[in-house]
Design an enzyme around this catalytic site. Structure first.
Site, PDB file in Angstrom:
ATOM      1  N   ARG A 131     -10.323   2.419   4.411  1.00 21.55           N
ATOM      2  CA  ARG A 131      -8.863   2.234   4.430  1.00 21.55           C
ATOM      3  C   ARG A 131      -8.268   2.408   5.831  1.00 21.55           C
ATOM      4  NH1 ARG A 131      -7.467   5.895  -0.209  1.00 21.55           N
ATOM      5  NH2 ARG A 131      -8.219   4.862  -2.069  1.00 21.55           N
ATOM      6  N   ARG A 153      -1.413   2.107   5.037  1.00 18.42           N
ATOM      7  CA  ARG A 153      -0.039   2.607   5.077  1.00 18.42           C
ATOM      8  C   ARG A 153       0.230   3.685   6.117  1.00 18.42           C
ATOM      9  NH1 ARG A 153       0.808   4.231  -1.026  1.00 18.42           N
ATOM     10  NH2 ARG A 153      -1.448   4.543  -0.865  1.00 18.42           N
ATOM     11  N   ARG A 197       3.543  -5.340   5.740  1.00 15.23           N
ATOM     12  CA  ARG A 197       3.611  -5.189   4.280  1.00 15.23           C
ATOM     13  C   ARG A 197       5.011  -5.501   3.767  1.00 15.23           C
ATOM     14  NH1 ARG A 197       4.088  -5.045  -0.337  1.00 15.23           N
ATOM     15  NH2 ARG A 197       3.246  -3.640  -1.927  1.00 15.23           N
ATOM     16  N   ASP A 223      -8.727  -6.046  -1.922  1.00 16.40           N
ATOM     17  CA  ASP A 223      -8.733  -5.006  -2.945  1.00 16.40           C
ATOM     18  C   ASP A 223      -9.834  -5.318  -3.946  1.00 16.40           C
ATOM     19  OD1 ASP A 223      -7.605  -3.681  -5.677  1.00 16.40           O
ATOM     20  OD2 ASP A 223      -6.783  -2.640  -3.936  1.00 16.40           O
ATOM     21  N   TYR A 230     -10.925   0.023 -14.613  1.00 16.28           N
ATOM     22  CA  TYR A 230      -9.543  -0.469 -14.497  1.00 16.28           C
ATOM     23  C   TYR A 230      -9.275  -1.577 -15.507  1.00 16.28           C
ATOM     24  CZ  TYR A 230      -9.024   2.123 -10.126  1.00 16.28           C
ATOM     25  OH  TYR A 230      -8.946   3.114  -9.186  1.00 16.28           O
TER      26      TYR A 230
END
Length: 340
Positions: A19, A23, A32, A69, A146
Site C-alpha cells: 500500500r 491515502r 483520488r 484492488d 468477501y
C-alpha cells in the site's frame, strides 16, 4: 529486487511497501478526489498509473506495485461490488450454488479488466528501468471471504461455514477463482509485470485441514499454472497469519518468496523460512506511524536478522492512512544506508 528473488547477492537490501501508493500521501488524495469512485480510479489507466508512480518519485522504492484492488476479480466475474466511503467494500453476497452459477466465465475476466492491463503497460514504459513492476491478485480464499460475506469481517464466518458445511460446493467457488486469478495475473505479466504477488490476507483464519485445502492448494495451483505459462516468473505469496503453517506453505506451494506478517519472529523466519528462499517483510505498520527511535530499532533488528540472506524489506501489512510521509522517508533512508 529481482536479484534478491533469485537468491543472488545484492548491494544493500531492496525495499518497497505494501500500500505504498495510497491515502497517507497528499498527492494521492488529490488524484483520488478527481477520480470519482474508487473503482473509477482503478479503471482509469492514466490516474492509476499516476498514483502508482507517486511513491516511486517521492521515495525511490525498488519496486512499484500496480494500483488496483483484489476485488476487481469478483467485479469482473459479474458480482456487484461497490466501495462506500467510511465502510469499505460492499458486495452482493454469494450464498448458494444458484448465485455461483450466475457468475460470468473466468475467461471473460480479462475483457472486463482491460483498463487494468493498460495501466500495467503504461507503467512498464514510465517506470525507471531499475524499478521492478509488481502485478498482483488476491488469493482465492481471501477473495472468496468477501464474495460470500458481502464485506470484510473479523472472523470470515460466512465463508468458513459454507466451506465446513458443504466443502465440495465451496470448492467450486475456489476453482472458479483459481482460473480467474490465473487469467488476471497472466494478462498483467503479458502487459509488463515482472513479478506477481498473491495476497492471502485471511489465510490465518483457517484451521490446518481447511488451510491446506482452501489456502495452500489453490495458491500452489496458481503458481504452477503461471510458471508453466511464464517460466522463471517470480511469485511472492503473503499468507497473513499462517504461523507455523508458513513452513509447509512455502515448500509446498513452491512460490519464489514468502512475505511475512508482523507476528512472525525474524529469527524464526531466518531459521525456518529463509533457508527455503527469499523472504519479505515485516515491520509493523504502526511503528511507521509512530516513527522515531522505536521504529529504527525494530527496522534494524529485522535487517540484522534477515538482511544477510535473500531478503526484501517491507511491512508486515499495508501502510495505514495516518502514516506521516516523513516517517516513510526516514525508514527508506535507514534501509538504503544499511549494509550487512
Amino acid at each position: 529486487m529481482l536479484r534478491a528473488l533469485a537468491g543472488l547477492e545484492t548491494q544493500g537490501v531492496p525495499l518497497w511497501m505494501m500500500r505504498q501508493a495510497g491515502r497517507y500521501l497528499p498527492e494521492y488524495r488529490e488524484v483520488r478526489a478527481k477520480a470519482g469512485g474508487f473503482l473509477d480510479l482503478c479503471y482509469t489507466p492514466e490516474l492509476a498509473e499516476e498514483v502508482t508512480l507517486q511513491p516511486i518519485r517521492r521515495y525511490g522504492f525498488d519496486a512499484a506495485i500496480l494500483f488496483s484492488d483484489i476485488l476487481v476479480v469478483p467485479d469482473a466475474l459479474g458480482q456487484k461490488v461497490a466501495f462506500k466511503e467510511g465502510e469499505g467494500p460492499v458486495l452482493e453476497p454469494i450464498c448458494d450454488m444458484g448465485a455461483l452459477a450466475a457468475l460470468s466465465s473466468p475467461a471473460r475476466v480479462t475483457e472486463h479488466l482491460k483498463p487494468v492491463y493498460e495501466t500495467v503497460a503504461r507503467l512498464s514504459k514510465s517506470l525507471p528501468a531499475e524499478v521492478t513492476l509488481i502485478g498482483f491478485a488476491g488469493a482465492p480464499w481471501t477473495v472468496a471471504t468477501y464474495m460470500v460475506g458481502g464485506k470484510g469481517s473479523p472472523d470470515q464466518a460466512a465463508a468458513k461455514l459454507w466451506a465446513y458445511r458443504a466443502p465440495d460446493e465451496f470448492q467450486k467457488l475456489i476453482d472458479i477463482l483459481v482460473e480467474a486469478t490465473v487469467e488476471h495475473l497472466s494478462a498483467q505479466v503479458m502487459a509488463g509485470a515482472e513479478v506477481i504477488q498473491i495476497f492471502d490476507t485471511w489465510a490465518g483464519s483457517l484451521p490446518e485441514l481447511a488451510f491446506e485445502r482452501f489456502a495452500l492448494r489453490p495458491v500452489k495451483a496458481i503458481r504452477e499454472l503461471m510458471q508453466a505459462r511464464f517460466p522463471g516468473l517470480p511469485v511472492i505469496a503473503f499468507p497473513r497469519g499462517a504461523g507455523a503453517m508458513a513452513v509447509r506453505y512455502f515448500s509446498e506451494t513452491g512460490v519464489t518468496a514468502l512475505s511475512l506478517d508482523t507476528g512472525v519472529s525474524p529469527e524464526w523466519a531466518r531459521d525456518a523460512l529463509q533457508v527455503q528462499g527469499c523472504v519479505q517483510g515485516n515491520l509493523d505498520p504502526l511503528l511507521l506511524v509512530a516513527g522515531g527511535a522505536e521504529m529504527r530499532a525494530h527496522a534494524l533488528h529485522i535487517l540484522e536478522t534477515l538482511g544477510k540472506g535473500p531478503f526484501i524489506f517491507n511491512l508486515g501489512h499495508g501502510i495505514v492512512p495516518q502514516t506521516p510521509p516523513e516517517h516513510v522517508a526516514e525508514l527508506v533512508e535507514l534501509v538504503k544506508a544499511w549494509r550487512p
